[in-house]
Design an enzyme around this catalytic site. Structure first.
Site, short mmCIF file in Angstrom:
data_model
loop_
_atom_site.label_atom_id
_atom_site.label_comp_id
_atom_site.label_asym_id
_atom_site.label_seq_id
_atom_site.Cartn_x
_atom_site.Cartn_y
_atom_site.Cartn_z
N ASN A 108 0.80 -1.23 0.00
CA ASN A 108 0.00 0.00 0.00
C ASN A 108 0.84 1.28 0.00
OD1 ASN A 108 0.74 -0.69 2.65
ND2 ASN A 108 -1.01 0.35 3.55
N GLU A 142 5.34 -3.70 12.80
CA GLU A 142 4.22 -2.76 12.67
C GLU A 142 3.06 -3.54 12.07
OE1 GLU A 142 1.79 -0.30 10.35
OE2 GLU A 142 3.76 0.34 9.62
N CYS A 157 -2.72 1.63 7.40
CA CYS A 157 -2.75 0.94 8.69
C CYS A 157 -3.25 1.85 9.80
CB CYS A 157 -1.38 0.39 9.03
SG CYS A 157 -0.07 1.62 8.97
N GLU A 167 9.34 3.20 14.49
CA GLU A 167 10.01 3.64 13.28
C GLU A 167 9.97 5.17 13.22
OE1 GLU A 167 9.75 0.16 10.06
OE2 GLU A 167 7.86 1.26 10.25
#
Length: 478
Positions: free
Chosen positions: A159, A257, A291, A459
């Protein structure tokens, strides 16, 4: 060295290993069909066990050079990568849109976002400080130093085919690590271009490798190899848990993640204008395929009717259409399975009492459902599509309780003009990321990561580079 403009014109690609294209001698080419044209536009010659092993050994060899490169020189290379990304923004954005169907204006934004990580971590590379520790002994000097963890294996999704690997690769290179990336098989060309840019910028061959082929074979090499000291994965919770278990055998460092199921809470005292703007961004960016997408929208009863009317009106103005049109807001889906899931969630909700306030024929077109309750799939599962489920609540406590009623804990959103209400929500929400009156929260300077089943590690931000460093304590007696 072949320019990026010539490189992208190739009809046939192969895994990018040690600075060159490498494929196994046998194996059917993987056809890359654009969701935009519905036609094959590239082929990828697959890598196998041998080629992936070569990528590991190449990264191991390159680590000896890159890890010893002075951090200011690493920082310069990272800044050059950022500049090259911006210089080739049009080419890269068009590739993303052709490869996965993202509206072109969002593809442009993805390149800017990707470049920002290389710029940020260039600065972080120059700030890898050690620590001196006061000793109780006059004849001892105590200190902590930081060293790169080693070879890193990355598994990235479709994505955000450049941005997701960019924020991993940038941090790793800044720390002095070398990398092997397994991109989504749906979007490998974008990743090949990023690897080529890294090479052009001066990253030593073998430091950024890209392998495309049988996912299980490649994944098992990542997991079984004692050379691969860290894995970073963005994807489903189920796969993340598997990687977590399997990584124990070689004691790898992990950043995961995983799934998101973000709540968005609009309290009575919120600015309607800000709440609508933020909800549109949080819900419909990338056609709802992020997400951190707002998957459950909770609106307090005192403002509910006013919010709903304004929200429906705003959503109806969104443009669905050609992803190459700069004015397009929502566009096609890359996955048939995503379309099926959207339909299933909508149908399940309607059967269980939801009302369709705004309905559309295609799965990638926006939909608004009201009367949502916890028995519905859309309340408990991540939809990953442009469906906005709205639920009314009464008190602040009820809104926060409903928001926390999830196994996931990645992102959440709160809209309120009350500092007290905002502070209460921030302290009680079980999410790693919280946007207060902000529907677009991710930025290179801030930590990105979740709680509960949404993963571990961070991150970006001030701690993102720590994920790629090891701490070494040194005691020196005189």
């Amino acid at each position: 060295m072949v320019s990026l403009e010539k490189y992208v014109l190739q009809e046939e690609f192969a895994s990018f290993i040690n600075g060159q294209q490498v494929a196994k001698s046998s194996g059917e080419p993987i056809e890359q069909v654009s969701p935009l044209t519905k036609k094959m536009w590239k082929t990828v010659l697959p890598a196998g066990v041998g080629e992936t092993g070569f990528a590991v050994s190449s990264a191991q060899q390159a680590f000896k050079q890159w890890s010893k490169t002075p951090s200011p020189l690493r920082a310069k290379v990272l800044r050059d990568i950022a500049n090259l990304l911006m210089e080739h923004k049009e080419l890269l954005a068009n590739t993303i849109t052709l490869e996965m169907g993202k509206p072109i204006k969002e593809s442009h934004a993805e390149i800017v976002y990707s470049a920002s990580y290389f710029s940020w971590f260039a600065g972080e590379a120059e700030r890898i400080y050690g620590t001196s520790i006061p000793s109780q002994f006059p004849n001892k000097s105590l200190k902590i130093i930081h060293e790169p963890v080693g070879v890193c294996g990355f598994i990235t999704p479709w994505n955000f085919p450049i941005a997701m690997p960019a924020r991993k690769v940038a941090a790793a290179l800044a720390a002095g690590c070398t990398t092997i990336i397994k991109p989504s098989p749906e979007t490998p060309i974008s990743m090949f271009l990023l690897a080529k840019i890294c090479q052009i910028a001066g990253v030593p061959d073998g430091s950024v490798n890209v392998v495309v082929g049988p996912e299980k074979e490649i994944g098992n090499i990542f997991l079984d190899s004692p050379v691969v000291r860290k894995i970073s994965f963005t994807g489903s919770t189920q796969v993340g848990m598997y990687l977590y278990r399997r990584s124990a055998d070689t004691m790898k460092k992990l950043t995961l993640e995983l799934g998101g199921h973000a709540p968005l809470i609009v309290f009575d005292d919120a600015s309607i204008e800000k709440a609508i703007e933020g909800t549109i961004i949080a819900k419909f960016r990338n056609t709802g395929q992020t997400c951190v997408c707002a998957n459950r929208i909770f609106v307090q009863e005192g403002i509910y009717d006013q919010f709903l009317e304004a929200f429906v009106s705003a959503v109806e103005r969104l443009k669905v259409g050609d992803p190459l049109d700069e004015n397009t807001d929502l566009s096609i889906f890359i996955h048939e399975s995503a379309q099926v899931k959207v339909k299933d969630h909508v149908e399940d909700a309607l059967v269980k009492g939801a009302e369709a306030v705004l309905m559309s024929e295609q799965p990638y077109e926006p939909k608004i459902l009201t009367g949502i309750n916890p028995s519905m799939k859309i309340f408990t599962e991540e939809t990953f599509g442009p469906v906005a489920p709205i639920m009314k609540f009464c008190s602040v406590d009820e809104g926060i309780t409903l928001a926390n009623a999830s196994e996931f804990g990645l992102a959440s959103y709160v809209f309120t003009n009350s500092m007290e209400c905002a502070n209460t929500a921030v302290s009680r929400l079980e999410y790693g990321i919280i946007g207060v009156n902000d529907g677009l929260v991710s930025t290179a300077q801030a930590s990105f990561g979740g709680m509960k089943n949404s993963g571990l590690g961070r991150e970006g931000g001030p701690t993102g580079i720590d994920e790629y460093l090891l701490e070494k304590y040194v005691s020196i007696a005189f």
